[in-house]
Design a protein around this motif. Structure first.
Motif, PDB file in Angstrom:
ATOM      1  N   ASN A  28     -40.091 -45.689 -34.931  1.00  0.00           N
ATOM      2  CA  ASN A  28     -38.728 -45.275 -35.321  1.00  0.00           C
ATOM      3  C   ASN A  28     -38.365 -43.843 -35.097  1.00  0.00           C
ATOM      4  OD1 ASN A  28     -38.328 -47.832 -36.297  1.00  0.00           O
ATOM      5  ND2 ASN A  28     -39.235 -47.403 -38.327  1.00  0.00           N
ATOM      6  N   GLN A  29     -39.316 -42.977 -34.745  1.00  0.00           N
ATOM      7  CA  GLN A  29     -39.104 -41.703 -35.069  1.00  0.00           C
ATOM      8  C   GLN A  29     -39.613 -40.829 -33.833  1.00  0.00           C
ATOM      9  OE1 GLN A  29     -40.496 -39.941 -38.663  1.00  0.00           O
ATOM     10  NE2 GLN A  29     -39.066 -40.957 -39.938  1.00  0.00           N
ATOM     11  N   ILE A  30     -40.982 -40.868 -33.624  1.00  0.00           N
ATOM     12  CA  ILE A  30     -41.550 -39.858 -32.607  1.00  0.00           C
ATOM     13  C   ILE A  30     -41.229 -40.572 -31.065  1.00  0.00           C
ATOM     14  CG2 ILE A  30     -43.745 -39.211 -31.798  1.00  0.00           C
ATOM     15  CD1 ILE A  30     -44.824 -39.449 -34.543  1.00  0.00           C
ATOM     16  N   LEU A  31     -41.376 -41.657 -30.773  1.00  0.00           N
ATOM     17  CA  LEU A  31     -41.216 -42.245 -29.477  1.00  0.00           C
ATOM     18  C   LEU A  31     -39.905 -42.062 -29.074  1.00  0.00           C
ATOM     19  CD1 LEU A  31     -43.329 -45.397 -28.872  1.00  0.00           C
ATOM     20  CD2 LEU A  31     -43.286 -43.216 -27.685  1.00  0.00           C
TER      21      LEU A  31
ATOM     22  N   GLU B 298     -35.868 -39.264 -25.560  1.00  0.00           N
ATOM     23  CA  GLU B 298     -34.821 -38.598 -25.481  1.00  0.00           C
ATOM     24  C   GLU B 298     -34.907 -36.992 -25.059  1.00  0.00           C
ATOM     25  OE1 GLU B 298     -31.091 -36.703 -28.237  1.00  0.00           O
ATOM     26  OE2 GLU B 298     -32.780 -37.953 -29.152  1.00  0.00           O
ATOM     27  N   SER B 299     -36.046 -36.566 -25.397  1.00  0.00           N
ATOM     28  CA  SER B 299     -36.471 -35.207 -24.855  1.00  0.00           C
ATOM     29  C   SER B 299     -36.736 -35.177 -23.350  1.00  0.00           C
ATOM     30  CB  SER B 299     -37.699 -34.671 -25.473  1.00  0.00           C
ATOM     31  OG  SER B 299     -38.000 -33.634 -24.882  1.00  0.00           O
ATOM     32  N   LEU B 300     -37.449 -36.259 -22.938  1.00  0.00           N
ATOM     33  CA  LEU B 300     -37.672 -36.402 -21.371  1.00  0.00           C
ATOM     34  C   LEU B 300     -36.299 -36.795 -20.922  1.00  0.00           C
ATOM     35  CD1 LEU B 300     -39.871 -37.172 -19.342  1.00  0.00           C
ATOM     36  CD2 LEU B 300     -39.886 -39.563 -19.954  1.00  0.00           C
ATOM     37  N   GLU B 301     -35.371 -37.479 -21.167  1.00  0.00           N
ATOM     38  CA  GLU B 301     -34.269 -37.547 -20.655  1.00  0.00           C
ATOM     39  C   GLU B 301     -33.359 -36.507 -20.611  1.00  0.00           C
ATOM     40  OE1 GLU B 301     -31.724 -39.690 -18.233  1.00  0.00           O
ATOM     41  OE2 GLU B 301     -33.761 -40.712 -18.813  1.00  0.00           O
TER      42      GLU B 301
ATOM     43  N   THR C  76     -45.987 -35.059 -22.259  1.00  0.00           N
ATOM     44  CA  THR C  76     -45.689 -35.149 -23.528  1.00  0.00           C
ATOM     45  C   THR C  76     -45.299 -36.618 -24.070  1.00  0.00           C
ATOM     46  OG1 THR C  76     -44.973 -32.764 -23.802  1.00  0.00           O
ATOM     47  CG2 THR C  76     -44.462 -34.238 -25.806  1.00  0.00           C
ATOM     48  N   PHE C  77     -44.269 -37.146 -23.237  1.00  0.00           N
ATOM     49  CA  PHE C  77     -43.849 -38.610 -23.406  1.00  0.00           C
ATOM     50  C   PHE C  77     -45.252 -39.715 -23.202  1.00  0.00           C
ATOM     51  CE2 PHE C  77     -42.194 -42.699 -22.093  1.00  0.00           C
ATOM     52  CZ  PHE C  77     -41.689 -42.932 -23.099  1.00  0.00           C
ATOM     53  N   ALA C  78     -45.887 -39.290 -22.221  1.00  0.00           N
ATOM     54  CA  ALA C  78     -46.975 -40.101 -21.851  1.00  0.00           C
ATOM     55  C   ALA C  78     -48.189 -40.115 -22.758  1.00  0.00           C
ATOM     56  CB  ALA C  78     -47.511 -39.787 -20.431  1.00  0.00           C
ATOM     57  N   GLN C  79     -48.411 -38.766 -23.536  1.00  0.00           N
ATOM     58  CA  GLN C  79     -49.246 -38.645 -24.444  1.00  0.00           C
ATOM     59  C   GLN C  79     -48.852 -39.247 -25.802  1.00  0.00           C
ATOM     60  OE1 GLN C  79     -52.490 -37.197 -24.169  1.00  0.00           O
ATOM     61  NE2 GLN C  79     -52.725 -38.086 -26.325  1.00  0.00           N
ATOM     62  N   THR C  80     -47.488 -39.175 -26.026  1.00  0.00           N
ATOM     63  CA  THR C  80     -47.113 -39.658 -27.270  1.00  0.00           C
ATOM     64  C   THR C  80     -47.167 -41.126 -27.141  1.00  0.00           C
ATOM     65  OG1 THR C  80     -45.553 -38.056 -27.482  1.00  0.00           O
ATOM     66  CG2 THR C  80     -44.909 -40.028 -28.714  1.00  0.00           C
ATOM     67  N   SER C  81     -46.844 -41.868 -25.928  1.00  0.00           N
ATOM     68  CA  SER C  81     -46.931 -43.658 -25.754  1.00  0.00           C
ATOM     69  C   SER C  81     -48.345 -43.860 -25.842  1.00  0.00           C
ATOM     70  CB  SER C  81     -46.372 -43.644 -24.359  1.00  0.00           C
ATOM     71  OG  SER C  81     -45.193 -43.439 -24.113  1.00  0.00           O
ATOM     72  N   TRP C  82     -49.328 -43.049 -25.438  1.00  0.00           N
ATOM     73  CA  TRP C  82     -50.658 -43.295 -25.591  1.00  0.00           C
ATOM     74  C   TRP C  82     -51.014 -43.078 -27.010  1.00  0.00           C
ATOM     75  CZ3 TRP C  82     -54.481 -45.487 -23.031  1.00  0.00           C
ATOM     76  CH2 TRP C  82     -55.924 -45.136 -23.675  1.00  0.00           C
ATOM     77  N   ASN C  83     -50.616 -42.389 -27.746  1.00  0.00           N
ATOM     78  CA  ASN C  83     -51.055 -42.141 -29.369  1.00  0.00           C
ATOM     79  C   ASN C  83     -50.502 -43.330 -30.013  1.00  0.00           C
ATOM     80  OD1 ASN C  83     -52.402 -39.814 -28.832  1.00  0.00           O
ATOM     81  ND2 ASN C  83     -50.594 -38.383 -29.232  1.00  0.00           N
TER      82      ASN C  83
ATOM     83  N   LEU D 118     -40.013 -30.357 -15.955  1.00  0.00           N
ATOM     84  CA  LEU D 118     -40.041 -31.864 -16.167  1.00  0.00           C
ATOM     85  C   LEU D 118     -41.440 -32.417 -16.423  1.00  0.00           C
ATOM     86  CD1 LEU D 118     -38.282 -34.601 -15.608  1.00  0.00           C
ATOM     87  CD2 LEU D 118     -38.659 -34.016 -13.299  1.00  0.00           C
ATOM     88  N   LEU D 119     -42.363 -31.969 -15.643  1.00  0.00           N
ATOM     89  CA  LEU D 119     -43.793 -32.326 -15.918  1.00  0.00           C
ATOM     90  C   LEU D 119     -44.370 -32.273 -17.144  1.00  0.00           C
ATOM     91  CD1 LEU D 119     -45.627 -31.261 -12.544  1.00  0.00           C
ATOM     92  CD2 LEU D 119     -44.815 -33.381 -12.903  1.00  0.00           C
ATOM     93  N   THR D 120     -43.983 -31.481 -17.853  1.00  0.00           N
ATOM     94  CA  THR D 120     -44.479 -31.136 -19.368  1.00  0.00           C
ATOM     95  C   THR D 120     -43.805 -32.042 -20.051  1.00  0.00           C
ATOM     96  OG1 THR D 120     -44.984 -28.597 -18.849  1.00  0.00           O
ATOM     97  CG2 THR D 120     -44.787 -29.582 -21.061  1.00  0.00           C
ATOM     98  N   ALA D 121     -42.760 -32.529 -19.966  1.00  0.00           N
ATOM     99  CA  ALA D 121     -41.920 -33.378 -20.712  1.00  0.00           C
ATOM    100  C   ALA D 121     -42.277 -34.777 -20.441  1.00  0.00           C
ATOM    101  CB  ALA D 121     -40.493 -33.383 -20.601  1.00  0.00           C
TER     102      ALA D 121
END
Length: 154
Positions: free
Chosen positions: A82-85, A90-93, A115-122, A109-112
């Motif tokens: 509901n919040q983090i993903l 949105e940050s990646l976009e 970060t999105f991939a690590q958040t998805s993994w978590n 862009l690579l950092t974003a």
């Protein structure tokens, strides 16, 4: 019902002739209201309640750590969903749009993306922990919960 008989065939000087008698006794439960069976049934009921309480207590003790893990994982999955993903997406976009507009560099862009991939993994790890805890709870509820030895007292 009890039957008793008596035959006196010998003259003992009382009346002279042989005589006999018959006694029939029938117990009438005037004061017995099946109190013994009622007390036994009450004691069996009390023992059954105690066995149930003991089984409930044992299940709670076995289940408490797993339920805590389940509850924490469920809260974490909901927070990610509901919040983090949504915030990471949105940050990646936004970073992608600023990169395409030429306002940010490729490293940003690579950092974003990382970060999105690590958040998805978590999020997936939290989801795996939740499913694992659910399976463990189901196992606790099915495995050995109603064995006869647990229902009987020592």
């Amino acid at each position: 019902v009890n039957f008793q008989g008596l035959v006196n065939w010998q003259d003992n000087g009382i009346g002279g002739d042989p005589d006999g008698g018959v006694a029939v006794t029938v117990p009438i439960p005037i004061f017995n209201k099946n109190q013994g069976a009622i007390r036994r049934a009450q004691q069996e009921l009390t023992a059954a309640h105690r066995a149930f309480d003991q089984l409930t207590f044992d299940l709670q003790n076995r289940l408490a750590p797993t339920y805590e893990q389940f509850s924490n994982a469920r809260n974490q999955v909901e927070r990610y969903r509901n919040q983090i993903l949504p915030a990471a997406e949105e940050s990646l976009e936004l970073t992608r749009q600023t990169y395409e507009a030429g306002e940010s560099n490729y490293i940003g862009l690579l950092t974003a993306q990382r970060t999105f991939a690590q958040t998805s993994w978590n999020y997936l790890e939290a989801l795996r922990t939740l499913r694992s805890a659910e399976a463990e709870i189901d196992g606790y509820l099915l495995r050995g919960s109603l064995q006869r030895s647990e229902l009987q007292g020592p």
